[in-house]
Design a protein around this motif. Structure first.
Motif, PDB file in Angstrom:
ATOM      1  N   LEU A 316       0.830  -1.207   0.000  1.00 38.21           N
ATOM      2  CA  LEU A 316       0.000   0.000   0.000  1.00 38.21           C
ATOM      3  C   LEU A 316       0.867   1.260   0.000  1.00 38.21           C
ATOM      4  CD1 LEU A 316      -2.785  -1.064   2.543  1.00 38.21           C
ATOM      5  CD2 LEU A 316      -3.016  -0.810   0.071  1.00 38.21           C
ATOM      6  N   ASN A 319       2.641   1.649  -3.402  1.00 37.75           N
ATOM      7  CA  ASN A 319       1.696   2.140  -4.404  1.00 37.75           C
ATOM      8  C   ASN A 319       1.511   3.646  -4.271  1.00 37.75           C
ATOM      9  OD1 ASN A 319       1.173  -0.134  -5.828  1.00 37.75           O
ATOM     10  ND2 ASN A 319      -0.912  -0.444  -5.099  1.00 37.75           N
ATOM     11  N   PHE A 361      -8.410  -4.726  -7.079  1.00 33.41           N
ATOM     12  CA  PHE A 361      -7.875  -5.872  -6.338  1.00 33.41           C
ATOM     13  C   PHE A 361      -7.819  -7.138  -7.188  1.00 33.41           C
ATOM     14  CE2 PHE A 361      -9.647  -3.188  -2.869  1.00 33.41           C
ATOM     15  CZ  PHE A 361      -8.471  -2.948  -2.198  1.00 33.41           C
ATOM     16  N   LEU A 380      -1.966  -4.924  -5.362  1.00 33.01           N
ATOM     17  CA  LEU A 380      -3.210  -4.833  -4.614  1.00 33.01           C
ATOM     18  C   LEU A 380      -3.922  -6.179  -4.538  1.00 33.01           C
ATOM     19  CD1 LEU A 380      -4.623  -1.368  -5.728  1.00 33.01           C
ATOM     20  CD2 LEU A 380      -3.519  -1.976  -3.569  1.00 33.01           C
ATOM     21  N   VAL A 383      -2.548  -7.621  -1.516  1.00 29.72           N
ATOM     22  CA  VAL A 383      -3.151  -6.937  -0.370  1.00 29.72           C
ATOM     23  C   VAL A 383      -4.524  -7.539  -0.064  1.00 29.72           C
ATOM     24  CG1 VAL A 383      -4.158  -4.750   0.401  1.00 29.72           C
ATOM     25  CG2 VAL A 383      -1.909  -4.773  -0.677  1.00 29.72           C
TER      26      VAL A 383
END
Length: 416
Positions: A316, A319, A361, A380, A383
Motif C-alpha cells: 500500500l 503504491n 484488487f 493490490l 493486499v
C-alpha cells in the motif's frame, strides 16, 4: 356416567336392605317385589336363593355375581325377547341368597359408541388432512428442490450468472439458497478472475518475453565485444527477473488464499509494525521529494502473520509512493475503536477513479490500459489476499485529492 350408575345402584342396595332390616328373607322378598313393581323404566331388581331360583324382582335369573357386573344384552324378565344392556351390583344376603340391583346402561353404551364414532371420524379426518398436508408440503419441497436442480443445470450449461430463487420467508430453504448463491457468486468471481488472469498473463508476459527475445537477438547480432555482449545479457537477466517476480507474486497469492498460513497466526504488535513501515519508507519517499508521516496509537495488537501484514502495508505504501507526484504527502494512521482497530493509508496523489475501485484488487488489473508504467498489477491483489486471510475489511475512498485506504481489523487483541 358409569360412576353415577354405580352410585345409584349402591344407594338402592343400601336402602333396600335398610327397609327390610329385621324381617329376614320374607321381609326382603316383599320389599324387593314392591320396589320391582313400582320401579321406573330402566330400574331392575332381583332376589335369588342359593340355588339360583328367582324369589322376587323384575329381572331374569342371573348366575351368582358379587360386585359390579355388566351385561350387554339381558332379558328384562323371564320369557321375554326384549334385551337390555344393564350395569349393576350383586351382594350376598341371608344364608347364601343374592340381591341384585341394576340400571339400564343404554345411554352409557350410546355414549361409548358416540365417542368411538367421533374418534374414528376424527382419526379419518386427521389422516386425510395429514395426507393432503403432506402432499402439499411435498409438492412445495419438490418445487424448491427442482428450482435448485434447474439452476444447477443452467450453470452446468454455462450460465454462471444463474442463481437459486429466494422466497424471502427466512426458512431453511432460503438459508440454503442464500448459502449456495454466495458460493456461486464466489465461483463466478473466481472464474472471471481466472479468465482475466489468463488474458492479462498473455498481455503482461508477452511484452517482457518479446523484449527479452529482442534483446538477445540484438546481443547475438550486434555485439562486437565481450562488454557489449555482457550488457545485452544483463538486460536480458533483468527481464527474466521481472518475469520470475510476477510468477513469484502469483504463487504467494495462491499460497495466501489457500489458508495454510493461518495455522501460524500469533499476536502481532501493529503499532510497532506501522512505525517500522514509516521509518523504512521515509528515505524512499524523500528520494522522490515526498513526505511520509505516521499517527499511530500505542499498544495496538492483532492476531495474524507478521510477515504477511508487513507485505500488505508495504504494498500500500509503495503504491502511494509510486503513483503520487513529487511533493505529495503520504500518511499512515491507526487507532482503536470499539471491538476493532482502524488503520488508514492515504495520499494526495491522483487517486483511483470510483468506477475502478471495485476492480483494482483483481489480478493484473491496471488503470493504465496501455501498461506503459512499471508494475505487474499484482500488488493490490496480494493486499486483498492477505486481508481476506486476516478477516480485514478494506474500503477505498477519496482523500480529496488522492486515495484513502481504510483497513478494519476485527481480530484486535488486548495489550494484556
Amino acid at each position: 356416567m358409569a360412576r353415577q350408575l354405580d352410585e345409584a345402584v349402591t344407594a338402592d342396595l343400601v336402602e333396600l336392605q335398610h327397609e327390610a332390616d329385621g324381617g329376614g328373607l320374607p321381609r326382603l322378598t316383599t320389599v324387593v317385589s314392591q320396589w320391582a313393581s313400582r320401579s321406573p323404566a330402566g330400574g331392575y331388581y332381583l332376589l335369588e336363593d342359593a340355588e339360583g331360583h328367582v324369589l322376587a324382582g323384575n329381572m331374569a335369573a342371573l348366575p351368582p355375581v358379587l360386585g359390579v357386573f355388566e351385561h350387554a344384552k339381558w332379558p328384562a324378565s323371564e320369557g321375554t325377547k326384549e334385551m337390555h344392556p344393564v350395569r349393576g351390583r350383586g351382594v350376598r344376603v341371608g344364608d347364601g341368597d343374592t340381591l341384585f340391583v341394576a340400571r339400564d346402561s343404554f345411554q352409557l353404551e350410546e355414549m361409548q359408541e358416540l365417542i368411538a364414532r367421533a374418534f374414528l371420524w376424527s382419526l379419518m379426518m386427521t389422516l386425510i388432512l395429514a395426507i393432503c398436508g403432506g402432499a402439499v408440503m411435498s409438492a412445495g419441497l419438490l418445487r424448491r428442490v427442482e428450482a435448485v436442480s434447474r439452476t444447477s443445470r443452467a450453470i452446468v450449461d454455462g450460465n454462471l450468472a444463474q442463481r437459486i430463487p429466494v422466497r424471502g420467508v427466512d426458512d431453511e430453504f432460503d438459508h440454503l439458497s442464500l448459502s449456495l448463491n454466495a458460493m456461486l457468486d464466489r465461483i463466478q468471481a473466481l472464474m472471471e478472475g481466472l479468465e482475466q488472469v489468463s488474458n492479462d498473463i498473455a498481455h503482461d508476459l508477452r511484452t517482457p518475453l518479446s523484449r527479452l527475445r529482442q534483446r538477445l537477438e540484438v546481443a547475438r547480432v550486434k555485439a562486437q565485444t565481450v562488454e557489449e555482449l555482457r550488457a545485452g545479457l544483463d538486460g536480458s537477466i533483468a527481464h527474466v527477473d521481472a518475469i520470475l517476480e510476477t510468477f513469484g507474486a502469483l504463487l504467494r497469492i495462491a499460497q495466501i488464499e489457500s489458508g495454510t498460513r493461518k495455522a501460524g497466526f500469533a499476536r502481532v504488535d501493529l503499532s510497532e509494525l506501522l512505525s517500522a513501515m514509516v521509518e523504512i519508507y521515509t528515505p524512499v519517499a524523500e528520494a522522490k521529494g515526498q513526505s511520509i508521516t505516521g499517527t499511530i496509537a500505542p499498544a495496538l495488537a492483532v492476531r495474524g502473520d507478521r510477515g504477511l501484514l508487513m507485505q500488505m502495508f508495504a504494498n500500500l505504501v509503495e503504491n502511494a509512493i509510486r503513483h503520487s507526484p513529487p511533493g505529495a504527502a503520504i500518511a499512515l494512521s491507526a487507532s482503536q475503536r470499539v471491538g476493532l482497530i482502524e488503520a488508514i493509508v492515504c495520499d494526495n496523489g491522483p487517486g483511483i477513479p470510483e468506477q475502478s475501485r471495485s476492480k483494482v484488487f483483481l489480478r493484473f488489473f491496471r488503470i493504465d490500459k496501455s501498461r506503459t508504467t512499471a508494475g505487474s498489477g499484482l500488488g493490490l491483489s496480494l493486499v486483498a489476499a492477505v486481508a481476506a486471510l486476516h478477516d480485514i475489511e478494506i474500503t477505498l475512498g477519496d482523500n480529496h485529492p488522492g486515495l484513502r485506504v481504510m483497513l478494519r481489523f476485527g481480530n484486535a487483541q488486548s495489550d494484556g
